[in-house]
Write an enzyme that holds these catalytic residues in place. Structure first.
Site, mmCIF file in Angstrom:
data_model
loop_
_atom_site.group_PDB
_atom_site.id
_atom_site.type_symbol
_atom_site.label_atom_id
_atom_site.label_comp_id
_atom_site.label_asym_id
_atom_site.label_seq_id
_atom_site.Cartn_x
_atom_site.Cartn_y
_atom_site.Cartn_z
ATOM 1 N N ARG A 164 0.849 -1.207 0.000
ATOM 2 C CA ARG A 164 0.000 0.000 0.000
ATOM 3 C C ARG A 164 0.877 1.246 0.000
ATOM 4 O O ARG A 164 0.647 2.185 -0.746
ATOM 5 C CB ARG A 164 -0.925 -0.029 1.213
ATOM 6 C CG ARG A 164 -2.224 -0.800 1.009
ATOM 7 C CD ARG A 164 -2.033 -2.214 0.495
ATOM 8 N NE ARG A 164 -3.276 -2.943 0.391
ATOM 9 C CZ ARG A 164 -3.769 -3.715 1.359
ATOM 10 N NH1 ARG A 164 -3.118 -3.865 2.502
ATOM 11 N NH2 ARG A 164 -4.913 -4.347 1.165
ATOM 12 N N GLU A 329 -9.836 -12.370 1.517
ATOM 13 C CA GLU A 329 -10.655 -11.351 0.854
ATOM 14 C C GLU A 329 -10.640 -11.487 -0.667
ATOM 15 O O GLU A 329 -10.287 -10.554 -1.387
ATOM 16 C CB GLU A 329 -10.184 -9.956 1.277
ATOM 17 C CG GLU A 329 -10.336 -9.710 2.772
ATOM 18 C CD GLU A 329 -9.855 -8.344 3.205
ATOM 19 O OE1 GLU A 329 -10.447 -7.758 4.121
ATOM 20 O OE2 GLU A 329 -8.859 -7.840 2.632
ATOM 21 N N ASP A 422 -2.421 -1.157 12.849
ATOM 22 C CA ASP A 422 -2.928 -0.035 12.059
ATOM 23 C C ASP A 422 -4.203 0.534 12.681
ATOM 24 O O ASP A 422 -4.739 1.526 12.194
ATOM 25 C CB ASP A 422 -3.186 -0.452 10.611
ATOM 26 C CG ASP A 422 -4.084 -1.673 10.474
ATOM 27 O OD1 ASP A 422 -4.037 -2.551 11.352
ATOM 28 O OD2 ASP A 422 -4.812 -1.768 9.476
ATOM 29 N N GLU A 472 -2.376 1.261 4.553
ATOM 30 C CA GLU A 472 -3.228 2.137 3.758
ATOM 31 C C GLU A 472 -3.125 3.594 4.224
ATOM 32 O O GLU A 472 -3.082 4.517 3.401
ATOM 33 C CB GLU A 472 -4.697 1.684 3.851
ATOM 34 C CG GLU A 472 -4.997 0.394 3.140
ATOM 35 C CD GLU A 472 -4.939 -0.816 4.053
ATOM 36 O OE1 GLU A 472 -5.626 -1.808 3.793
ATOM 37 O OE2 GLU A 472 -4.187 -0.753 5.052
#
Length: 763
Positions: A164, A329, A422, A472
């Site tokens: 990311r 995912e 995160d 991210e």
């Protein structure tokens, strides 16, 4: 303030130790016996180590050269002052460190144990020893002691997502060096994802020339409306020579690197470079935002050839026995609409698309096994049947790990509830932007990787635990360190020393050592988050009265507060709350204000003294405040669901019962729900409220009307009055049906939706 701490540690290092808890060792050793006296380390000390302990011996000499300006001269075992000695009676990775008035002896059965003994010895030196390139030769006094130590878990991992956001090899090496200091032995290097492919593959140059760069990047949070972008091309990658350099560096720090090459999902960057790898064959860009994307690898022969060629480049670069293949995912919509995929499901007699993913993973596993390696995958690889020799990383909670262990598969526990760094670590509104969630230091420290659902035999399959840092919302190196430290200190202690058996006793001791450890982090130029001088408030209820308790984690501090702008007082006991109030407070150390100013607003409504029960418990990842958070008079943040006031429920229909203890009059109930579909969080479609009078007569009100007063917040008001007159009741029952399964085309499609609820205000 930090200079005072530094001097305190340095004076202690000169021989003023009085008890073992004054030594800021992290992780805490299994056994420490402190003795009187010190041992002086200077340029006159001589060194002996057997060839097996060369990495440990060389590390120590390099460390002293960089921090003290000298190396230890090598001599025979008989004449040496510092001796590494092989002792086969020590457990793997364990050691005994004995410091007497005349010598230092390190005993270990393997190279890892000797290396970790050096890390302990290093932490016994004052923080100034961490500084590089001293202007003159130094000498240090360390306490005489005996330490017997070994790890509780064989896998002690830390993850870094470089897909990311990209971090250069020098920072990656610093990251690995910090793991070594804390006796963590695995670095999980996330190298490919939708937003960038970061590793050079000789046969497929466009993976890096195209797939390593995106045209722009999202600004702000994914849930912000409208979404904004910076318009700047972004990217980077590691050459194979870079990889070799980092791997060699890790070997010298006793850290094993596990590379992750994502499949079949999180593959948009690869498909952007080679569109034929997808089911549609159409050209797509490298992703510029976050989330989960429909474009995944299509299980065609050319895709498997591609992946086998990629892995054939990757595997020789990494000595690790493991290759991480992701498996998480992976939306199945394109597979459902793909004629080839549907034919493959039929030809292979697979149940559905989940079975097809299992086929995909098992085929890759056979190839990886043929190269002498094992695969690790996220817990989604359990769906459709687990690959025979796979190790599972359980991230969506503990259940995936429990299921895998019961099937006799190795497991690494890494649940969002305790190990996602995160997530926010503080309630402070000025914390840097994060994905959401709430994982403070104490939550990490409270983690037990072995679930109570497993018996002793099944527990043997829990190899250890890992903390994850997805990037991210983490754009630079300083922010990486801020999110990792000091939470990594807690994870290192959980995995090395073992989980706490008495949290309320052990955590204050740990925090004291963290406070004393901070000057070492300063010397290492680590941008850690310091929340040790913050205040935490909590509502207490006793005999129908409401009190507000203030606490701060570290000892020896004074708290001063004011309520509703009153005169400032020294906090001595919980504050009586009899009306809606605003409390302001600060922490003082030696008369000087430290930390940030604290404030809290408390709404004194009719439910604040009531009792509450729930039909289901909140998910462990979002349960910080417990059920009492719903009627404690304190609202959660308007901007994020990552605090102790928001409670999260995954897929459950929630029923809330509130008992007032006596008959009271109520008009309405106000509820708030977080609504962020991009993160699988959906407000319920309706809410139903019931209340009863003394004769058992029920008054019911249902509502489907939600008012949006802030972004991502949906407010609902249930009117329980009768002809505009309040209803007399002793209790209240609220039903909150879950949104249901997330529909196709939305983030998390096919998964259960989350429900997030905070304060229930009763008027």
């Amino acid at each position: 303030m930090r200079k005072i701490l530094f001097l305190f540690i340095f004076v202690m290092s000169a021989g003023m130790f009085s008890q073992s808890d004054q030594i800021a060792l992290i992780p805490k050793p299994q056994s420490l016996e402190l003795k009187k006296g010190t041992f002086k380390i200077d340029e006159n000390i001589t060194l002996y180590f057997e060839p097996e302990f060369e990495i440990a011996g060389n590390f120590l000499n390099d460390f002293l050269q960089n921090g003290a300006g000298f190396q230890l001269k090598k001599t025979s075992e008989k004449e040496a002052d510092l001796i590494f000695k092989k002792d086969v009676s020590q457990p793997s990775e364990g050691y005994i460190l004995v410091i007497s008035n005349s010598k230092i002896t390190i005993k270990a059965s393997d190279a890892s144990g000797a290396f970790y003994a050096v890390q302990t010895l290093r932490q016994l030196l004052p923080p100034q020893a961490e500084a590089k390139n001293p202007t003159k030769k130094q000498s240090f006094s360390i306490p005489q002691l005996t330490i017997t130590d070994y790890p509780k878990f064989q896998y002690r991992g830390m993850h870094l997502d470089c897909a990311r956001h990209f971090f250069d090899k020098e920072f990656v090496k610093k990251y690995i060096a910090n793991l070594a200091l804390l006796k963590m032995n695995y670095f999980h290097w996330h190298l490919t994802d939708d937003q960038g492919w970061r590793i050079e593959i000789k046969k497929y140059p466009e993976l890096t020339s195209k797939g390593a760069f995106r045209e722009e990047t999202l600004i702000g949070h994914y849930n912000d409306t409208p979404q904004k972008f910076d318009g700047k091309r972004y990217g980077g990658f590691y050459t194979q020579e870079d990889i070799k350099e980092v791997v060699a560096f890790a070997a010298k720090h006793n850290v094993t690197i596990i590379p992750e090459i994502e499949m079949p999902g999180h593959a948009q960057a690869a498909i952007s470079a080679y569109p034929e790898l997808g089911c549609t064959g159409t050209q797509i860009p490298v992703a510029t935002t976050w989330g989960v994307f429909e474009d995944i690898f299509c299980p065609k022969e050319e895709t498997f050839t591609f992946l086998e060629n990629v892995l054939s480049d990757v595997i020789p670069l990494f000595p690790s026995e493991y290759i991480h293949i992701g498996g998480d995912e992976a939306p199945k919509l394109q597979w459902k609409n793909c004629a080839h995929c549907q034919k493959l499901i039929k030809d292979k007699n697979l149940k559905d698309e989940h079975g097809l993913q299992s086929y995909f993973i098992q085929r890759i596993e056979k190839f990886v096994n043929s190269k002498g390696k094992k695969i690790i995958g996220w817990d989604e690889i359990l769906e459709g049947g687990l690959a025979p020799n796979a190790t599972v990383m359980s991230w969506r909670g503990m259940q995936g790990g429990i299921d895998a262990a019961k099937e006799k598969h190795d497991v690494i526990m890494t649940p969002t509830s305790h190990s996602y760094f995160d997530y926010y670590q503080s309630d402070n509104p000025d914390e840097p932007l994060a994905i959401g969630g709430f994982v403070p230091l104490k939550k990490v420290y409270s983690f037990n990787p072995i679930p109570k659902e497993l018996n002793a035999e099944e527990s043997k399959y829990i190899l250890g635990a890992q903390a994850n840092l997805w990037t991210e919302y983490i754009q630079n190196e300083k922010q990486v360190e801020y999110m990792v430290f000091p939470r990594i200190l807690a994870m290192s202690e959980v995995t090395w020393s073992g989980p706490s058996e008495n949290l309320e006793k052990d955590y204050p001791d740990f925090v004291t050592r963290v406070e004393a450890f901070m000057p070492r982090l300063d010397s290492l130029n680590i941008n850690y988050a310091n929340h040790l001088y913050e205040l935490e408030g909590k509502i207490l209820k006793e005999d129908g009265k409401v009190f507000y308790e203030l606490t701060t984690p570290t000892k020896g501090k004074e708290i001063c507060y004011s309520i509703n702008n009153s005169e400032t007082k020294v906090y001595l006991k919980p504050i009586l709350i009899e009306e809606s109030s605003k409390i302001s407070a600060n922490v003082f150390k030696n008369g000087e204000k430290v930390g940030r100013e604290f404030s809290e607003e408390i709404m004194y409504h009719k439910g604040i003294t009531a009792k509450i029960s729930l039909n289901v418990s909140p998910n462990p990842a979002y349960a910080a405040g417990g059920k009492e958070a719903l009627i404690n008079g304190i609202s959660g943040s308007d901007k994020r669901y990552g605090d102790k006031e928001w409670l999260g429920f995954w897929g459950d229909d929630l029923e809330i019962t509130i008992d007032f203890g006596k008959e009271i009059e109520i008009n309405s109930v106000n509820l708030r729900f977080y609504d962020a579909p991009g993160q699988w969080i959906h407000a319920p479609k309706e809410v139903i409220g019931f209340c009863y009078d003394l004769e058992g007569k029920k008054n019911t009100s249902s509502t489907k009307y939600f008012q949006n007063l802030q972004p991502n917040i949906k407010n609902v008001k249930i009117d329980l009055s009768i002809k505009n007159k309040p209803f007399k009741t002793k209790g209240l029952h609220i039903k909150v049906p879950n949104y249901g399964t997330i529909p196709e085309g939305q983030q998390g499609a096919g998964n259960k939706a989350w429900t997030f609820i905070d304060e229930i205000i009763i008027e």
